[in-house]
Write an enzyme that holds these catalytic residues in place. Structure first.
Site, PDB file in Angstrom:
ATOM      1  N   GLY A  18       0.832  -1.212   0.000  1.00  0.00           N
ATOM      2  CA  GLY A  18       0.000   0.000   0.000  1.00  0.00           C
ATOM      3  C   GLY A  18       0.860   1.252   0.000  1.00  0.00           C
ATOM      4  N   ILE A  45      -1.445  -2.114  -5.291  1.00  0.00           N
ATOM      5  CA  ILE A  45      -2.262  -2.890  -6.238  1.00  0.00           C
ATOM      6  C   ILE A  45      -2.363  -2.189  -7.588  1.00  0.00           C
ATOM      7  CG2 ILE A  45      -4.506  -1.917  -5.535  1.00  0.00           C
ATOM      8  CD1 ILE A  45      -5.355  -5.055  -5.603  1.00  0.00           C
ATOM      9  N   ASP A  61      -0.873  -7.437  -4.863  1.00  0.00           N
ATOM     10  CA  ASP A  61      -2.167  -7.461  -4.185  1.00  0.00           C
ATOM     11  C   ASP A  61      -1.929  -8.016  -2.784  1.00  0.00           C
ATOM     12  OD1 ASP A  61      -4.655  -8.016  -3.197  1.00  0.00           O
ATOM     13  OD2 ASP A  61      -5.342  -9.188  -4.927  1.00  0.00           O
ATOM     14  N   TYR A 151     -15.337  -0.732   9.208  1.00  0.00           N
ATOM     15  CA  TYR A 151     -13.909  -0.371   9.285  1.00  0.00           C
ATOM     16  C   TYR A 151     -13.395  -0.555  10.725  1.00  0.00           C
ATOM     17  CZ  TYR A 151      -9.828   2.796   9.153  1.00  0.00           C
ATOM     18  OH  TYR A 151      -8.584   3.353   9.254  1.00  0.00           O
ATOM     19  N   LYS A 155     -10.694  -3.196  12.286  1.00  0.00           N
ATOM     20  CA  LYS A 155      -9.495  -2.753  13.012  1.00  0.00           C
ATOM     21  C   LYS A 155      -9.433  -3.406  14.403  1.00  0.00           C
ATOM     22  CE  LYS A 155      -7.431  -0.050  10.052  1.00  0.00           C
ATOM     23  NZ  LYS A 155      -6.203  -0.528   9.421  1.00  0.00           N
TER      24      LYS A 155
HETATM   25  N1  SER Z   1      -8.953   8.554   9.250  1.00  0.00           N
HETATM   26  C1  SER Z   1      -9.706   7.344   9.214  1.00  0.00           C
HETATM   27  C2  SER Z   1     -11.058   7.549   8.645  1.00  0.00           C
HETATM   28  O1  SER Z   1     -11.548   8.653   8.709  1.00  0.00           O
HETATM   29  C3  SER Z   1      -9.828   6.754  10.576  1.00  0.00           C
HETATM   30  O2  SER Z   1      -8.775   5.912  10.824  1.00  0.00           O
HETATM   31  O3  SER Z   1     -11.647   6.629   8.190  1.00  0.00           O
END
Ligand code: SER
Length: 321
Positions: A18, A45, A61, A151, A155
């Site tokens: 990345g 990628i 990837d 998300y 995490k």
């Molecule tokens: N900066 C990120 C977001 O706004 C949070 O880790 O998704």
């Protein structure tokens, strides 16, 4: 494998997954300075204009186990920075893809570390691991974590995987809970904290900005230079000093859109702002306002450098070019 540099010092051989992202791009430049360009393989990628002419850039990837393993072995990599990710708002729109991108590469690299193929791994976590029941002011290192975004759930799961692998298999994985990152080198995409980058560009280009968060939405933020320095510092910290096996709270400054706007207006007096909060407001409301990062300070000496004025000056100077 440890590599000898010209100065006789032993150097790491690094793979960045990345490397074209908001943090990955600046981190890669910093790693090249610290360890020598020939010791850093940048991957992503996709290709970009600069990567076409860069011998140390490969298309990779990060979700592809065999491809990552092959790259690590072929380039004699010992250290991996796993920066490939999709941010909060984008993941809410594409949950299945987001879950895969934000969890699979971690499982791939943890497994390679368990097999001894990778010696040291960095993986970024986020303030998104926290949720509505988390204390919002001075959020402690160890506290209630009830993320409400895919998300954040990814995490938090990732943090648990890191801790599990570290304790169970003794692997060297290190992680930081980044706040919102402000940078000028590349525009972020799909984050809830992204307004704090877009506002600069829009006020410079058009003199006006429509903000997708309410004016008083305070969030923890950090300048890219601080974020990159924190990353390289935790990776070079002595292993026995690190007491957090999951991911360290990390903090710099806190502000809301109105405070940021007023600060930029000092430099660009004709600026205008209006507020049209969208679905990202709910995400922002579920996150902390300020973070207690005293454990990072105690264990490996973390301290941020950039305050809001310094950030505004650097952003305006560099975006104008
Ligand atoms: N900066 C990120 C977001 O706004 C949070 O880790 O998704």
């Amino acid at each position: 494998m440890i590599h000898e540099t010209k100065s006789g010092k032993h150097s790491k051989k690094i793979l960045v997954l990345g490397a074209l992202g908001q943090i990955g791009s600046v981190l890669t430049q910093r790693l090249c300075k610290l360890h020598g360009k020939s010791n850093v393989i940048a991957s992503d990628i996709r290709k970009n204009r600069n990567s076409n002419t860069d011998n140390n850039f490969i298309i990779l990837d990060a979700t592809d186990y065999l491809a990552v393993k092959e790259a690590v072995i072929n380039f004699s990599i010992d250290t991996v920075y796993l920066m490939a990710a999709m941010l909060s708002a984008e993941v809410e729109k594409k949950p299945a893809i987001g879950w895969n991108v934000n969890t699979k590469p971690l499982l791939v690299t943890l497994d390679l570390a368990k097999k001894g193929i990778i010696k040291q791994l960095f993986w970024p976590s986020s303030i998104a691991v926290f949720g509505p029941s988390t204390p919002k002011i001075n959020t402690p290192q160890l506290t209630i974590m009830d993320p409400t975004t895919i998300y954040g759930i990814a995490k938090l799961a990732g943090e648990r995987w890191c801790e599990y692998y570290k304790i169970k298999f003794g692997i060297d994985v290190r992680s930081l809970r980044y706040p919102g990152i402000i940078s000028w080198q590349s525009l972020p995409g799909g984050g809830t904290t992204d307004y704090a980058v877009h506002i600069f560009k829009e006020l410079i280009d058009k003199g006006a900005y429509t903000c997708f968060l309410k004016s008083k939405t305070k969030l923890p933020m950090m300048y890219i230079d601080d974020a990159v320095r924190a990353t390289t510092e935790i990776m070079s910290a002595e292993a026995d000093k690190l007491t957090v096996n999951s991911s360290y709270n990390l903090a710099a400054i806190t502000f809301d859109p109105n405070q940021l706007f007023k600060r930029i207006k000092k430099f660009l007096p004709k600026s205008k702002i209006n507020y049209e909060p969208d679905f990202r407001q709910e995400i922002a409301d579920s996150w902390p306002k300020t973070i207690d990062d005293s454990q990072a300070n105690k264990d490996w000496g973390w301290k941020s450098n950039y305050d809001l004025d310094m950030i505004c000056e650097e952003m305006l100077e560099n975006i104008k070019i």
